[in-house]
Design a protein around this motif. Structure first.
Motif, PDB file in Angstrom:
ATOM      1  N   GLY A   1       3.963  -5.350  -9.173  1.00 26.11           N
ATOM      2  CA  GLY A   1       3.231  -5.311  -7.907  1.00 26.11           C
ATOM      3  C   GLY A   1       4.047  -4.761  -6.745  1.00 26.11           C
ATOM      4  O   GLY A   1       3.502  -4.482  -5.679  1.00 26.11           O
ATOM      5  N   ALA A   2       5.362  -4.631  -6.930  1.00 29.06           N
ATOM      6  CA  ALA A   2       6.229  -4.159  -5.848  1.00 29.06           C
ATOM      7  C   ALA A   2       6.350  -2.642  -5.896  1.00 29.06           C
ATOM      8  O   ALA A   2       6.788  -2.080  -6.904  1.00 29.06           O
ATOM      9  N   GLY A   3       5.963  -1.980  -4.824  1.00 28.03           N
ATOM     10  CA  GLY A   3       6.065  -0.529  -4.778  1.00 28.03           C
ATOM     11  C   GLY A   3       7.440  -0.078  -4.319  1.00 28.03           C
ATOM     12  O   GLY A   3       8.153  -0.821  -3.629  1.00 28.03           O
ATOM     13  N   VAL A   4       7.828   1.129  -4.708  1.00 36.80           N
ATOM     14  CA  VAL A   4       9.145   1.649  -4.319  1.00 36.80           C
ATOM     15  C   VAL A   4       9.226   1.807  -2.796  1.00 36.80           C
ATOM     16  O   VAL A   4      10.255   1.529  -2.180  1.00 36.80           O
ATOM     17  N   ALA A   5       8.092   2.219  -2.182  1.00 33.83           N
ATOM     18  CA  ALA A   5       8.074   2.377  -0.723  1.00 33.83           C
ATOM     19  C   ALA A   5       8.393   1.036  -0.055  1.00 33.83           C
ATOM     20  O   ALA A   5       9.201   0.969   0.886  1.00 33.83           O
ATOM     21  N   GLU A   6       7.778  -0.032  -0.578  1.00 33.31           N
ATOM     22  CA  GLU A   6       7.979  -1.364  -0.017  1.00 33.31           C
ATOM     23  C   GLU A   6       9.432  -1.833  -0.196  1.00 33.31           C
ATOM     24  O   GLU A   6      10.016  -2.454   0.696  1.00 33.31           O
ATOM     25  N   LEU A   7      10.002  -1.516  -1.349  1.00 32.30           N
ATOM     26  CA  LEU A   7      11.400  -1.889  -1.602  1.00 32.30           C
ATOM     27  C   LEU A   7      12.316  -1.175  -0.618  1.00 32.30           C
ATOM     28  O   LEU A   7      13.247  -1.774  -0.068  1.00 32.30           O
ATOM     29  N   GLY A   8      12.051   0.119  -0.412  1.00 32.19           N
ATOM     30  CA  GLY A   8      12.864   0.887   0.522  1.00 32.19           C
ATOM     31  C   GLY A   8      12.752   0.333   1.931  1.00 32.19           C
ATOM     32  O   GLY A   8      13.763   0.152   2.622  1.00 32.19           O
ATOM     33  N   GLU A   9      11.530   0.047   2.336  1.00 29.28           N
ATOM     34  CA  GLU A   9      11.290  -0.496   3.670  1.00 29.28           C
ATOM     35  C   GLU A   9      12.051  -1.810   3.867  1.00 29.28           C
ATOM     36  O   GLU A   9      12.714  -2.020   4.887  1.00 29.28           O
ATOM     37  N   ALA A  10      11.955  -2.686   2.862  1.00 31.22           N
ATOM     38  CA  ALA A  10      12.632  -3.991   2.953  1.00 31.22           C
ATOM     39  C   ALA A  10      14.148  -3.820   3.048  1.00 31.22           C
ATOM     40  O   ALA A  10      14.839  -4.613   3.684  1.00 31.22           O
ATOM     41  N   ALA A  11      14.659  -2.774   2.402  1.00 27.52           N
ATOM     42  CA  ALA A  11      16.109  -2.544   2.419  1.00 27.52           C
ATOM     43  C   ALA A  11      16.518  -1.645   3.588  1.00 27.52           C
ATOM     44  O   ALA A  11      17.703  -1.361   3.778  1.00 27.52           O
ATOM     45  N   GLY A  12      15.530  -1.188   4.361  1.00 26.77           N
ATOM     46  CA  GLY A  12      15.833  -0.319   5.509  1.00 26.77           C
ATOM     47  C   GLY A  12      16.259   1.076   5.086  1.00 26.77           C
ATOM     48  O   GLY A  12      17.087   1.700   5.742  1.00 26.77           O
TER      49      GLY A  12
END
Lengths: 216, 216
Positions: A31-42
């Motif tokens: 359910g976790a998208g790569v875009a969301e992971l990047g955003e969370a990691a800045g």
């Protein structure tokens, strides 16, 4: 790959793994998208891929680091000259301490590891087998010394299971028990069993006797 | 909602739940798309929504049905006049039989239930508490009769954990143990403990004694 560190001494790679554990635990690996992971990691998408390669790499890297650290700590216990009962208790404490302190990572490793494929799945499976073997070795040592009844596959997985399941119900921040208290209570069940007395008689007066030891 | 049945007597709704369990188990709840669920069930998107409402409804319906059935079977055991030790064993067997026979559903309920939100999460949580209470009641009965040492929260969750964890490692189709054999081995650990003898002495000659009972 450059390992730049921020003020806290955390490298970008470490930060990505930490953030990914949090996102995977909350939304599930699928359910976790790569875009969301990047955003969370800045990080922008390109920068994220520069550091990790793929989402599956991320799941693999964080799972691998987690299991390797657990292995390392467990080996210190297993290689000590403690009595088998004390070794089993010390391993249990290590295990519940890890579950308590790094809940996101544990959730991801226990709940999402099945999402790994091919070589990564095999390599992580091997690491987890090594970790499981720590428990097997302590039980076997106990059997050899006449302390424990069994060290077969089901016993090893039963001991791991009773401890692992605490990731579902135990939240150290809420308490009231400390991780060591939880570990002690669980491992006492395994060591001593629930019978009030080895000669507890049933209502029908029968004797309750432990079954014969199982060979591995 | 119409409950049409096919030749096997399975209604469309039942078929959707069965197929959804399989897809959720394989891809994760978050990873499974509604289009994919419809395709697997042989239904167009509109027809699927006509039957289920939403993906979360689907997760809720299949989890609810599963836990209700487990509850029903467990109650028969708890309400019987078996000895507490035999009741605990019978509950364990029911539990592992369910894990063995309906692995997809169990994987979804144990791994994805956290994805439910709001009222649905509360309602399913209540059902699972009721199921957990079956184990608590049997342990309490045993404590009252002087058979078991404890029926506190950690003991109940420990017993559930040692059984539940078998969903990760036990595949009845691969064997070699039957579900009842797995249940017996696991519940024997809980009942009798792993000490070869209650007077197993350590290398240092010390006596190993069970800790005092814990109050709930």
């Amino acid at each position: 790959m450059p390992r730049q560190r921020d003020e806290s001494g955390e490298s970008t790679h470490e930060r990505i793994l930490r953030v990914a554990a949090e996102v995977f635990a909350r939304k599930g690996y699928h359910g976790a998208g790569v875009a969301e992971l990047g955003e969370a990691a800045g990080l922008k998408r390109g920068a994220l891929y520069y550091h990790i390669g793929s989402k599956e790499d991320l799941l693999y890297d964080l799972s691998k680091r987690h299991v390797e650290e657990a292995l390392q700590r467990g080996r210190v216990v297993v290689d000590s000259d403690l009595h088998p009962v004390d070794k089993l208790r010390a391993l249990a404490r290590e295990h519940v301490q890890t579950i308590a302190a790094r809940r996101d990572e544990v959730i991801v490793v226990l709940r999402e590891m099945h999402a790994l494929t091919g070589k990564r799945a095999r390599q992580l499976g091997k690491l987890r087998d090594e970790h499981q073997n720590l428990f097997a070795r302590v039980l076997e040592e106990g059997v050899e010394q006449g302390v424990f009844r069994s060290a077969d596959h089901v016993t090893v997985l039963g001991v791991l299971g009773i401890l692992n399941w605490s990731y579902v119900w135990y939240d150290a921040e809420k308490g009231p028990l400390t991780p060591d208290q939880v570990a002690d209570r669980l491992i006492d069940i395994v060591i001593y069993g629930e019978l009030a007395s080895p000669r507890s008689a049933g209502r029908n007066g029968r004797q309750l006797e432990a079954p014969a030891p199982v060979q591995r």
